[in-house]
Design an enzyme around this catalytic site. Sequence first.
Site, PDB file in Angstrom:
ATOM      1  N   HIS A 137       0.445  -0.925  -0.205  1.00 22.56           N
ATOM      2  CA  HIS A 137      -0.225  -0.223  -0.135  1.00 22.56           C
ATOM      3  C   HIS A 137       1.081   1.247   0.029  1.00 22.56           C
ATOM      4  CE1 HIS A 137      -3.231  -3.439   1.242  1.00 22.56           C
ATOM      5  NE2 HIS A 137      -4.000  -1.939   0.421  1.00 22.56           N
ATOM      6  N   ASN A 138       1.546   1.616  -1.109  1.00 23.03           N
ATOM      7  CA  ASN A 138       2.812   2.446  -1.141  1.00 23.03           C
ATOM      8  C   ASN A 138       1.932   3.081  -2.191  1.00 23.03           C
ATOM      9  OD1 ASN A 138       3.438   1.140  -3.039  1.00 23.03           O
ATOM     10  ND2 ASN A 138       4.875  -0.136  -2.520  1.00 23.03           N
ATOM     11  N   TRP A 139       2.888   4.315  -3.097  1.00 24.13           N
ATOM     12  CA  TRP A 139       3.027   5.465  -4.002  1.00 24.13           C
ATOM     13  C   TRP A 139       2.845   4.245  -5.165  1.00 24.13           C
ATOM     14  CZ3 TRP A 139       1.862   9.208  -5.779  1.00 24.13           C
ATOM     15  CH2 TRP A 139       2.299  10.197  -7.733  1.00 24.13           C
ATOM     16  N   HIS A 141       1.165   1.564  -5.719  1.00 21.74           N
ATOM     17  CA  HIS A 141      -0.018   0.930  -5.837  1.00 21.74           C
ATOM     18  C   HIS A 141      -1.572   2.430  -6.200  1.00 21.74           C
ATOM     19  CE1 HIS A 141      -4.087  -0.399  -4.690  1.00 21.74           C
ATOM     20  NE2 HIS A 141      -3.680   0.626  -3.211  1.00 21.74           N
ATOM     21  N   ASP A 178      -4.534   5.747  -0.294  1.00 18.53           N
ATOM     22  CA  ASP A 178      -3.920   5.326   0.921  1.00 18.53           C
ATOM     23  C   ASP A 178      -3.203   6.335   1.764  1.00 18.53           C
ATOM     24  OD1 ASP A 178      -4.912   2.819   1.361  1.00 18.53           O
ATOM     25  OD2 ASP A 178      -4.390   1.635   0.015  1.00 18.53           O
ATOM     26  N   ASP A 288      -9.026   0.233  -6.889  1.00 18.22           N
ATOM     27  CA  ASP A 288      -8.631  -0.303  -5.961  1.00 18.22           C
ATOM     28  C   ASP A 288      -8.062  -2.182  -6.043  1.00 18.22           C
ATOM     29  OD1 ASP A 288      -7.303  -0.093  -3.620  1.00 18.22           O
ATOM     30  OD2 ASP A 288      -8.884  -0.303  -2.071  1.00 18.22           O
ATOM     31  N   GLN A 341      -6.462 -16.931  -2.972  1.00 20.16           N
ATOM     32  CA  GLN A 341      -7.230 -16.219  -4.516  1.00 20.16           C
ATOM     33  C   GLN A 341      -8.482 -16.434  -5.150  1.00 20.16           C
ATOM     34  OE1 GLN A 341      -4.869 -12.882  -3.681  1.00 20.16           O
ATOM     35  NE2 GLN A 341      -5.275 -13.090  -5.510  1.00 20.16           N
TER      36      GLN A 341
END
Length: 391
Positions: A137-139, A141, A178, A288, A341
């Site tokens: 959950h970073n830049w 993403h 986020d 998302d 999954q």
Amino acid sequence: ELERVSITALLCIPAINSWRRPSPLFCGLGIHNTRMHEKAEVAMKRQRVALEVLSYHAVAKLDDAIRLSKCLVPSARYLKLNDFAFTDIGLSDDETLICAIKIFEDAGAFSAFKIDYTSFCRWLLSVKRNYRSVTYHNWRHALNVTQTMHAMLKSSTELRALNRLDKMALLIACLCHDLDHRGTDNKFQKLTLSPLAQLYSSSMLERHHFNQCIMLLSISGCDILSPLTQPQYECCIETIEKCILATDLERHFQVRKQIRQIIDTGSFDISCPEHADILYGLLMTAADLSAITKPWNVQYKTAHLVANEFYEQGDRERSELNMQPEDLKDRDKRMRLPAMQVGFIDFVCQPVYTMLCELCTGLESLRDGCQTNRKQWDSLIDRSSAEGVRG
């Protein structure tokens, strides 16, 4: 001296019965209230100083913004921004920023809304700066989610008809959805009684992401929405808030039945504010989760990034909370990833893209990509089980 002044002031207050003077208890309360008022004022001043320091460190340097503003921005076609198969893999950090600039340029940020280009670059750099270096959950993403939203807005006839302001709000919400994510979920916030859990009763992370978004939009030099009229600004902020909060999957599950009912009855009306909110929330969820729709090589790599972030949380639950993590976050159960999954696709993702395609044309490749990846994960289930037995 302060106490003497306070007592004198209290003694001067006319009593209900003029022949009675204020009681010692009343005087004591007055002194206490004066002291509490002073402490509150000091606390507020300290908070303002802390916010000034936070703002300084949160905002990118102007020199960096000027440097970025001078970079060449290729066409959306060259950057493959209109393609649902887009991936950040192989892009440098500067190239990810260029992609974001082009997305907002196509949305009319600089032509229709007259946003100052250098201010936008500084805001963009500041958004990137306020994403932590967590596993998923970073830049990057955030960029992928924003690109998927851009591609949906370009591909669907119904979405192309949306007004520019709502499109801008959707893109800002995606890029900021986020902000300051800690690599742990809302459940972990509750379990650890984190400051966020103490501050918010629900959607703790999402409310924090929104507040971080507003903080950046409010700082001088990053206030990209300042050219908007007051009604436009208020409408844009309201849409951003609803969209960011909609990324909490618990909220999506709460409205899923309502979405299904609207679709089945054929009563969907984009001009109805409630229906527009439902559509925008569904678009945010679809964007998302869009890693599940990507080409298999991208989906496989991304799924392992998500899983590793979950495992890191599970490790902390074991070490800090002395509890057994759920299977999804238990690295000892990592051989079950393909089966999990498939379950995730069946229960969460496929219904999202199915409903979205019933509301909007031109988005079928998202649904089809999700189905294709389900088959790929399903084919790995027996293999991973066999390997788990051998291990």
